[in-house]
Write a protein that holds these residues in place. Structure first.
Motif, PDB file in Angstrom:
ATOM      1  N   UNK A 277      35.189  62.760  48.044  1.00 48.15           N
ATOM      2  CA  UNK A 277      35.891  63.901  48.636  1.00 48.15           C
ATOM      3  C   UNK A 277      36.876  64.500  47.627  1.00 48.15           C
ATOM      4  N   UNK A 278      37.199  65.760  47.853  1.00 44.82           N
ATOM      5  CA  UNK A 278      38.119  66.477  46.976  1.00 44.82           C
ATOM      6  C   UNK A 278      39.544  66.313  47.500  1.00 44.82           C
ATOM      7  N   UNK A 279      40.463  65.876  46.631  1.00 47.05           N
ATOM      8  CA  UNK A 279      41.865  65.772  47.033  1.00 47.05           C
ATOM      9  C   UNK A 279      42.605  67.054  46.662  1.00 47.05           C
ATOM     10  N   UNK A 280      43.901  67.080  46.957  1.00 46.73           N
ATOM     11  CA  UNK A 280      44.694  68.292  46.741  1.00 46.73           C
ATOM     12  C   UNK A 280      44.750  68.651  45.258  1.00 46.73           C
ATOM     13  N   UNK A 281      44.907  67.650  44.400  1.00 46.09           N
ATOM     14  CA  UNK A 281      45.005  67.927  42.962  1.00 46.09           C
ATOM     15  C   UNK A 281      43.708  68.517  42.424  1.00 46.09           C
ATOM     16  N   UNK A 282      42.558  67.949  42.849  1.00 44.66           N
ATOM     17  CA  UNK A 282      41.272  68.477  42.393  1.00 44.66           C
ATOM     18  C   UNK A 282      41.046  69.884  42.934  1.00 44.66           C
ATOM     19  N   UNK A 283      41.500  70.134  44.159  1.00 43.94           N
ATOM     20  CA  UNK A 283      41.346  71.480  44.736  1.00 43.94           C
ATOM     21  C   UNK A 283      42.109  72.509  43.904  1.00 43.94           C
ATOM     22  N   UNK A 284      43.313  72.131  43.464  1.00 40.09           N
ATOM     23  CA  UNK A 284      44.085  73.055  42.621  1.00 40.09           C
ATOM     24  C   UNK A 284      43.384  73.296  41.292  1.00 40.09           C
ATOM     25  N   UNK A 289      41.760  77.048  47.818  1.00 41.84           N
ATOM     26  CA  UNK A 289      42.919  77.155  48.704  1.00 41.84           C
ATOM     27  C   UNK A 289      43.161  75.851  49.459  1.00 41.84           C
ATOM     28  N   UNK A 290      42.100  75.100  49.672  1.00 37.98           N
ATOM     29  CA  UNK A 290      42.219  73.818  50.370  1.00 37.98           C
ATOM     30  C   UNK A 290      41.147  72.876  49.846  1.00 37.98           C
ATOM     31  N   UNK A 291      41.324  71.562  50.017  1.00 36.19           N
ATOM     32  CA  UNK A 291      40.291  70.617  49.590  1.00 36.19           C
ATOM     33  C   UNK A 291      39.012  70.797  50.395  1.00 36.19           C
ATOM     34  N   UNK A 292      37.905  70.911  49.705  1.00 35.22           N
ATOM     35  CA  UNK A 292      36.609  71.016  50.363  1.00 35.22           C
ATOM     36  C   UNK A 292      35.515  70.692  49.355  1.00 35.22           C
ATOM     37  N   UNK A 293      34.305  70.445  49.858  1.00 35.68           N
ATOM     38  CA  UNK A 293      33.176  70.160  48.993  1.00 35.68           C
ATOM     39  C   UNK A 293      33.085  68.689  48.607  1.00 35.68           C
ATOM     40  N   UNK A 294      32.151  68.393  47.712  1.00 36.43           N
ATOM     41  CA  UNK A 294      31.974  67.038  47.193  1.00 36.43           C
ATOM     42  C   UNK A 294      32.003  67.076  45.672  1.00 36.43           C
ATOM     43  N   UNK A 295      32.859  66.250  45.095  1.00 38.77           N
ATOM     44  CA  UNK A 295      32.988  66.157  43.648  1.00 38.77           C
ATOM     45  C   UNK A 295      31.968  65.138  43.125  1.00 38.77           C
ATOM     46  N   UNK A 296      31.087  65.566  42.248  1.00 37.40           N
ATOM     47  CA  UNK A 296      30.033  64.689  41.720  1.00 37.40           C
ATOM     48  C   UNK A 296      30.641  63.667  40.757  1.00 37.40           C
ATOM     49  N   UNK A 297      30.361  62.391  40.995  1.00 43.03           N
ATOM     50  CA  UNK A 297      30.854  61.320  40.121  1.00 43.03           C
ATOM     51  C   UNK A 297      29.739  60.685  39.305  1.00 43.03           C
ATOM     52  N   UNK A 298      28.511  60.689  39.844  1.00 43.10           N
ATOM     53  CA  UNK A 298      27.368  60.114  39.132  1.00 43.10           C
ATOM     54  C   UNK A 298      26.124  60.944  39.393  1.00 43.10           C
ATOM     55  N   UNK A 299      25.251  60.993  38.402  1.00 41.28           N
ATOM     56  CA  UNK A 299      23.944  61.645  38.545  1.00 41.28           C
ATOM     57  C   UNK A 299      22.902  60.663  38.029  1.00 41.28           C
ATOM     58  N   UNK A 300      21.989  60.262  38.902  1.00 44.22           N
ATOM     59  CA  UNK A 300      20.960  59.299  38.504  1.00 44.22           C
ATOM     60  C   UNK A 300      20.016  59.921  37.474  1.00 44.22           C
ATOM     61  N   UNK A 301      19.747  59.166  36.445  1.00 40.25           N
ATOM     62  CA  UNK A 301      18.883  59.668  35.373  1.00 40.25           C
ATOM     63  C   UNK A 301      17.474  59.927  35.896  1.00 40.25           C
ATOM     64  N   UNK A 302      16.939  61.090  35.552  1.00 42.09           N
ATOM     65  CA  UNK A 302      15.584  61.449  35.966  1.00 42.09           C
ATOM     66  C   UNK A 302      15.483  61.945  37.394  1.00 42.09           C
ATOM     67  N   UNK A 326      33.372  67.978  53.176  1.00 41.00           N
ATOM     68  CA  UNK A 326      33.525  66.678  52.532  1.00 41.00           C
ATOM     69  C   UNK A 326      32.152  66.098  52.217  1.00 41.00           C
ATOM     70  N   UNK A 327      32.144  64.889  51.659  1.00 42.87           N
ATOM     71  CA  UNK A 327      30.880  64.259  51.275  1.00 42.87           C
ATOM     72  C   UNK A 327      30.053  63.860  52.499  1.00 42.87           C
ATOM     73  N   UNK A 328      30.726  63.656  53.638  1.00 40.81           N
ATOM     74  CA  UNK A 328      29.990  63.344  54.861  1.00 40.81           C
ATOM     75  C   UNK A 328      29.064  64.472  55.269  1.00 40.81           C
TER      76      UNK A 328
END
Length: 453
Positions: A277-284, A289-302, A326-328
């Motif tokens: 999930x996106x926190x306030x700092x990442x949203x800035x 304007x507000x936290x939303x979406x999903x921040x990608x942390x890993x991408x599986x190869x292939x 959010x990621x849900x």
């Protein structure tokens, strides 16, 4: 003059009879012409599809405790009757609709929520026949179910249309069983396509929106175009609103049906992404304007996401037109996508926003094993139970204290008994940062929380 009167009367009666004889065909022809003028495209479409629409009744037995009143709530009576008195069994019935998509095989397409929990399912046709129905398969994520009718012979079936060819504003027809009023017909237009509908477990994506009246009992019935083709399956209405109903596109429903008929379940779709999930700092940082979406942390190869160029640090804002809080909701959007179905992701990379098209791949046993090893640090084996075969040092599983030989009884809310169960458990919990795990060791069961970085 007296002798002429009868002749005059006879002649008048003869003229009247001739006039009526000549006028009768004209009246009949005019009535036929008027009826022909009233046979609109809606009438023709309804006549073509209605015989294949069924009213569905699903009955289930529930236990209820009667209200015994405050007198019987005293300790003396509770020791004999328990809290609330002696439970009694009651039969609950739910009403819905469906449409026959294969008359020879007796297959009916409906919503999963229409028949959920039903022990006895029956379907009534327009001609009055009531047939027993057996569940072939259902998927709650898509809200799609397939039934098989018995004893009906070669049944009428509806023609399937192409939901990819829908035009905004075109006339559509809903046929169903609202409030038990069998084979009710309502009309409207296609208000929009690609709509999303949020619910407690996530979101349904890529829905048809219509203002054709859809009421309780319409669920599972067909949404029909003027060519007499089914283009959607009526599903839900917007609570608190009028003229806002939703239907599952028939192209998506048919892909789900094919998998349910073949194997009784739908193969999960995935893109190969892990995120948070996106926190306030990442949203800035992303200028939100507000936290939303999903921040990608890993991408599986292939994986499909890797091939599409998505990278760790990207922000997924929407999937298939459905905005993500959010990621849900990302997980929910993927849960209602089928393998090979092209999805459009709205991705923000720094200050740049772009649309990326990507087709989900099947999430199978190999993907589950790889993700369990990389995310959780465990490998498992299958026999009479799902057993831990190895644990990677320093992994979430190692920090939890799992060891080879432990039996995995449950992961999250998914009970384990087979490899298919394990695959689903990994899929459902793949984005969770805390997972409740039940293990069996030495004949005793334990619950523990596994933290995933």
């Amino acid at each position: 003059m007296g002798r002429l009167v009868p002749c005059t009367k006879s002649f008048s009666l003869l003229l009247l009879a001739c006039f009526l004889a000549l006028a009768a065909p004209s009246v009949s022809a005019r009535a036929a012409s008027n009826k022909a003028a009233r046979i609109t495209p809606v009438v023709t479409a309804v006549a073509a599809v209605a015989p294949a629409v069924v009213n569905i009744t699903a009955a289930k037995t529930v236990q209820r405790r009667p209200n015994m009143g405050p007198f019987f709530d005293e300790e003396f009576f509770r020791q004999f009757m328990g809290p609330g008195g002696v439970p009694r069994q009651e039969t609950q019935e739910s009403l819905g609709s469906g449409v026959i998509i294969d008359g020879k095989a007796g297959l009916v397409l409906t919503n999963a929520h229409v028949i959920a929990g039903g022990a006895v399912i029956k379907a009534r046709l327009q001609d009055g026949r009531e047939l027993d129905a057996a569940l072939v398969g259902a998927d709650a994520d898509f809200d799609v179910a397939v039934l098989r009718l018995s004893g009906g012979g070669n049944l009428p079936q509806a023609a399937m249309g192409d939901s990819g060819d829908i035009m905004i504003g075109e006339t559509v027809i809903a046929i169903g069983n609202p409030f038990g009023y069998a084979h009710t017909v309502t009309t409207g237009v296609v208000s929009a396509v690609g709509r999303s509908l949020k619910h407690e477990g996530g979101a349904y994506a890529d829905l048809i929106q219509t203002d054709a009246a859809i009421n309780p009992g319409n669920s599972g019935g067909p949404l029909v175009n003027l060519a007499g083709e089914v283009i959607g399956i009526d599903m839900a209405i917007q609570a608190g609103a009028e003229g806002i109903g939703f239907a599952i596109p028939i192209n998506k429903a048919r892909r789900v049906v094919a998998q349910l008929v073949e194997g009784g379940r739908v193969t999960p779709a995935w893109l190969g992404l892990s995120g948070q999930d996106v926190d306030v700092r990442a949203a800035r940082y992303f200028g939100l304007r507000r936290p939303k979406g999903m921040l990608v942390t890993e991408v599986a190869q292939g994986s499909p996401a890797d091939k599409a160029g998505i990278k760790p640090g990207d922000l997924i804002l929407a999937v298939g037109g459905a905005e993500l809080d959010d990621k849900g909701q990302y997980r929910g959007a993927l849960a209602t996508s089928t393998v090979g179905e092209a999805l459009t992701l709205t991705v923000r990379r720094g200050e740049q926003e772009q649309k990326i098209s990507v087709a989900p791949a099947a999430f199978g046993e190999r993907e589950a094993a790889g993700l369990a090893a990389s995310r959780w640090g465990i490998s498992v084996s299958f026999g009479r139970a799902v057993s831990v075969s190895s644990v990677r040092p320093g992994s979430p599983a190692a920090r939890l204290g799992l060891a080879p030989g432990d039996v995995l009884v449950q992961i999250g809310g998914e009970k384990l008994g087979s490899q298919a169960d394990f695959t689903r458990a990994v899929y459902v919990n793949r984005l969770n940062r805390t997972i409740l795990v039940m293990i069996e060791r030495g004949g005793r069961g334990y619950y523990a929380k596994m933290g995933v970085e």
